[in-house]
Design a protein around this motif. Structure first.
Motif, short mmCIF file in Angstrom:
data_model
loop_
_atom_site.label_atom_id
_atom_site.label_comp_id
_atom_site.label_asym_id
_atom_site.label_seq_id
_atom_site.Cartn_x
_atom_site.Cartn_y
_atom_site.Cartn_z
N UNK A 138 2.36 7.40 2.04
CA UNK A 138 2.55 6.05 1.95
C UNK A 138 3.36 5.84 0.82
N UNK A 139 3.43 4.40 0.37
CA UNK A 139 4.29 3.89 -0.98
C UNK A 139 3.42 2.71 -1.50
N UNK A 140 4.19 2.24 -2.67
CA UNK A 140 3.31 1.19 -3.32
C UNK A 140 2.96 0.04 -2.50
N UNK A 141 4.11 -0.43 -1.62
CA UNK A 141 4.05 -1.55 -0.55
C UNK A 141 2.76 -1.42 0.30
N UNK A 142 2.88 -0.27 0.90
CA UNK A 142 1.65 -0.13 1.57
C UNK A 142 0.32 -0.14 0.91
N UNK A 143 0.24 0.35 -0.39
CA UNK A 143 -1.05 0.30 -1.05
C UNK A 143 -1.41 -1.32 -1.33
N UNK A 144 -0.19 -1.98 -1.58
CA UNK A 144 -0.70 -3.65 -2.13
C UNK A 144 -0.86 -4.21 -0.83
N UNK A 145 -0.45 -3.96 0.46
CA UNK A 145 -1.06 -4.26 1.46
C UNK A 145 -2.21 -4.24 2.15
N UNK A 146 -2.67 -2.83 1.91
CA UNK A 146 -4.09 -2.57 2.34
C UNK A 146 -4.98 -2.99 1.37
#
Length: 160
Positions: A138-146
């Motif tokens: 995953x990436x930072x964007x995925x982390x923020x969304x989750x």
């Protein structure tokens, strides 16, 4: 006729969306300029940087769909971002946790949307693992969304 009141002050939280989007863009840029696709660097025990290009949605779902479906996903993402911005604007009487979580989701969605529109794929690079088991990269964007989604759900559950 009674006018609805909106809380435009919640829009101040969009700074967090922009910050997360910029952090996502910068980390993806660093990976693209310092790694080859498929290259792995061990960062800490249980954490690698592993540069991959994800043409699908979350966790690579729908990676092999036609281009027209990819554009459908892009438009759906745009609509979701608009819905969260409107939700942020209309929230009255909610704690700042709701504003922060909506802003995190917006920022993450913008980061991945930018990749999809510009490159057709999303850069993923964070590989979490235990022994031979690996969580999907995953990436930072995925982390923020989750994280934003989890906070939104937990806060909503405890406020009901």
């Amino acid at each position: 006729m009674q006018h609805k009141k909106y809380n435009h002050k919640n829009l101040k939280w969009l700074w967090l969306s922009i910050l997360l989007m910029l952090l996502d863009i910068e980390t993806k840029y660093l990976i693209k300029t310092h790694f080859l696709v498929g290259e792995i660097l061990s960062v800490l025990p249980g954490i690698n940087f592993y540069y991959i290009r994800n043409s699908g949605l979350a966790f690579g779902i729908f990676a092999n769909v036609d281009l027209c479906y990819r554009w459908t996903f892009i438009w759906i993402t745009i609509l979701i971002i608009i819905a969260f911005v409107i939700t942020l604007y209309k929230m009255i009487g909610y704690s700042k946790y709701y504003s922060v979580s909506c802003s995190m989701i917006i920022g993450g969605a913008l980061g991945n949307l930018l990749d999809r529109v510009l490159y057709g794929t999303v850069v993923d690079f964070i590989d979490i693992y235990i022994k031979s088991w690996h969580w999907p990269t995953f990436n930072i964007a995925d982390m923020a969304i989750c994280i934003g989604t989890i906070v939104l759900i937990v806060k909503h559950y405890y406020d009901c």
